[in-house]
Design a protein around this motif. Structure first.
Motif, short mmCIF file in Angstrom:
data_model
loop_
_atom_site.label_atom_id
_atom_site.label_comp_id
_atom_site.label_asym_id
_atom_site.label_seq_id
_atom_site.Cartn_x
_atom_site.Cartn_y
_atom_site.Cartn_z
N ALA A 15 0.83 -1.20 0.00
CA ALA A 15 0.00 0.00 0.00
C ALA A 15 0.87 1.26 0.00
O ALA A 15 0.38 2.35 -0.26
N SER A 16 2.16 1.10 0.27
CA SER A 16 3.02 2.26 0.52
C SER A 16 4.45 1.97 0.10
O SER A 16 4.84 0.81 -0.09
N ALA A 36 -1.13 -7.11 -0.67
CA ALA A 36 -1.58 -7.62 0.63
C ALA A 36 -1.07 -6.69 1.72
O ALA A 36 0.14 -6.61 1.95
N ASP A 37 -1.98 -5.95 2.34
CA ASP A 37 -1.55 -4.93 3.30
C ASP A 37 -2.67 -4.73 4.33
O ASP A 37 -3.84 -5.02 4.06
N ASP A 64 -3.25 -9.16 7.24
CA ASP A 64 -2.23 -9.00 8.28
C ASP A 64 -1.23 -10.13 8.08
O ASP A 64 -1.55 -11.30 8.30
N VAL A 65 -0.01 -9.77 7.70
CA VAL A 65 0.95 -10.81 7.31
C VAL A 65 1.42 -11.66 8.48
O VAL A 65 2.07 -12.69 8.29
N TYR A 157 14.81 -4.21 15.36
CA TYR A 157 14.68 -4.09 13.89
C TYR A 157 15.88 -4.74 13.20
O TYR A 157 15.73 -5.51 12.25
N LYS A 161 15.94 -8.07 10.72
CA LYS A 161 16.43 -8.09 9.34
C LYS A 161 17.57 -9.10 9.16
O LYS A 161 17.74 -9.68 8.08
N LEU A 194 7.84 5.20 6.13
CA LEU A 194 8.54 4.59 7.27
C LEU A 194 9.58 5.55 7.82
O LEU A 194 9.70 5.74 9.04
N1 LIG Z 1 12.52 2.92 4.12
C1 LIG Z 1 13.73 2.45 4.39
O1 LIG Z 1 14.71 3.21 4.59
C2 LIG Z 1 13.98 0.96 4.44
C3 LIG Z 1 15.30 0.50 4.46
C4 LIG Z 1 15.55 -0.85 4.49
C5 LIG Z 1 14.51 -1.75 4.50
N2 LIG Z 1 13.23 -1.30 4.49
C6 LIG Z 1 12.17 -2.30 4.52
O2 LIG Z 1 11.38 -2.17 3.37
C7 LIG Z 1 10.05 -2.64 3.64
C8 LIG Z 1 9.05 -1.58 3.22
O3 LIG Z 1 9.31 -0.41 3.98
P1 LIG Z 1 8.83 1.04 3.52
O4 LIG Z 1 9.94 1.96 3.84
O5 LIG Z 1 8.27 0.99 2.16
O6 LIG Z 1 7.70 1.28 4.62
P2 LIG Z 1 6.21 1.89 4.52
O7 LIG Z 1 5.87 2.22 5.93
O8 LIG Z 1 6.14 2.94 3.48
O9 LIG Z 1 5.35 0.64 4.03
C9 LIG Z 1 5.20 -0.51 4.83
C10 LIG Z 1 3.85 -1.13 4.54
O10 LIG Z 1 3.75 -2.33 5.31
C11 LIG Z 1 2.41 -2.42 5.78
N3 LIG Z 1 2.35 -3.29 6.96
C12 LIG Z 1 2.88 -3.08 8.19
N4 LIG Z 1 2.55 -4.09 9.01
C13 LIG Z 1 1.81 -4.96 8.29
C14 LIG Z 1 1.18 -6.20 8.58
N5 LIG Z 1 1.23 -6.76 9.81
N6 LIG Z 1 0.50 -6.83 7.60
C15 LIG Z 1 0.42 -6.28 6.35
N7 LIG Z 1 1.00 -5.11 6.03
C16 LIG Z 1 1.68 -4.46 6.98
C17 LIG Z 1 2.03 -0.98 6.10
O11 LIG Z 1 0.62 -0.82 6.17
C18 LIG Z 1 2.67 -0.24 4.93
O12 LIG Z 1 1.77 -0.10 3.85
C19 LIG Z 1 10.03 -2.97 5.14
O13 LIG Z 1 10.26 -4.35 5.33
C20 LIG Z 1 11.20 -2.18 5.67
O14 LIG Z 1 11.72 -2.72 6.87
C21 LIG Z 1 12.94 0.03 4.44
#
Ligand SMILES: NC(=O)c1ccc[n+]([C@@H]2O[C@H](COP(=O)([O-])OP(=O)(O)OC[C@H]3O[C@@H](n4cnc5c(N)ncnc54)[C@H](O)[C@@H]3O)[C@@H](O)[C@H]2O)c1
Length: 262
Positions: A15-16, A36-37, A64-65, A157, A161, A194
């Motif tokens: 979704a994001s 799936a979000d 909910d994953v 966190y 990872k 995030l």
């Molecule tokens: N943004 C960064 O700097 C960064 C860096 C390294 C890794 N990541 C990883 O990348 C992935 C995506 O992060 P992002 O930055 O796009 O975050 P984001 O917050 O933009 O998107 C995360 C999405 O996950 C969904 N979500 C959270 N919990 C959930 C659940 N229990 N069931 C289903 N959906 C759920 C949220 O609703 C959201 O839409 C994550 O795993 C994050 O740890 C992000």
């Protein structure tokens, strides 16, 4: 508009941010995509907007994953609507920083459930469907630089990872005989919602004193001189979802602009 279909793909957390960009990339590449979000409003919007751009079938399912029955429902919907599941991107995740000495059990469990347990569940349930349908599928997990080097204010966190990297290796060993590859991508700092929340949390903790300060400090450590945009992550995700990566499994590819070099 791309009317061909390469099969079904599920992207969790799409979704994001990064997940949404990967979902759009897969859709434009000819996959039928299930988002799936948890976030119904943004999930439905993403499905509508991506479908309008690509012309490919794109649907949202509230999921909910961390709940196996909901992940099973998403996999079944993908099979029913798209014919199979060819790609599973375990991307959903979140972070909540706490100083190392105050890192709490509560946050440990919340973060590990979404970021690590859900990767195990998503891999298991997608792989069961791929095996049943005799699909030589692709599992792509989203790790992080924090899985390679722990950060003091992000202990759960970082641990979650590291678990993703390990699960990628375990899954690769378990599923290679079924022709399923399991690889991971490890982004560095990506400008997404995030990070917007992280910026606020780090100010509240006193780690930074102004909006953008925390990310600016990290930016100085990136060889390519800037933080990533979600689209910077898409090419590698598409590669790991394609035949081009058929002879790779168990690998974690760093997409961090040259930040930690590990
Ligand atoms: N943004 C960064 O700097 C960064 C860096 C390294 C890794 N990541 C990883 O990348 C992935 C995506 O992060 P992002 O930055 O796009 O975050 P984001 O917050 O933009 O998107 C995360 C999405 O996950 C969904 N979500 C959270 N919990 C959930 C659940 N229990 N069931 C289903 N959906 C759920 C949220 O609703 C959201 O839409 C994550 O795993 C994050 O740890 C992000």
């Amino acid at each position: 508009m791309n009317q061909q279909t390469k099969g079904g793909a599920i992207v969790t957390g799409a979704a994001s941010g990064i997940g949404r960009a990967i979902a759009e990339g897969l859709s434009l590449d000819g996959f039928s995509v299930l988002i799936a979000d948890l976030d119904e409003e943004r999930g439905n919007l993403a499905a509508d907007e991506i479908g309008a751009v690509s012309g490919a079938q794109t649907v949202f399912l509230s999921t909910d994953v961390t709940q196996r029955d909901q992940v099973c429902a998403a996999v079944a919907r993908c099979q029913d609507q798209f014919g199979n599941i060819k790609v599973m991107v375990n991307n959903a995740g979140f972070n909540k920083p706490e100083p190392f000495l105050n890192a709490s059990e509560e946050m440990w469990h919340k973060i590990l459930d979404v970021n690590a347990l859900a990767v195990l569940i998503g891999t298991q349930e997608a792989a069961k469907a791929m095996i049943a349908d005799q699909v030589r599928g692709k599992i792509v997990n989203v790790a992080s630089i924090t899985g390679r080097t722990g950060f003091a204010d992000h202990a759960p966190y970082s641990a979650s990872k590291a678990a993703v990297i390990s699960l990628t290796q375990s899954g690769a060993r378990a599923l290679a005989g079924n022709g399923i590859t399991v690889n991971a991508i490890a982004p560095g700092v990506v400008a997404t919602p995030l990070w917007e929340q992280l910026d606020i949390d780090l100010m509240e903790m006193g780690v930074s004193s102004a909006p953008g300060e925390a990310i600016a400090a990290l930016e100085k450590e990136i060889l390519l001189g800037r933080v990533a945009k979600p689209r910077d992550i898409v090419g590698t995700a598409l590669f790991l979802s394609s035949e081009g990566s058929d002879y790779m499994t168990g690998q974690t590819l760093m997409i961090d602009g040259g930040m930690i070099l590990q």
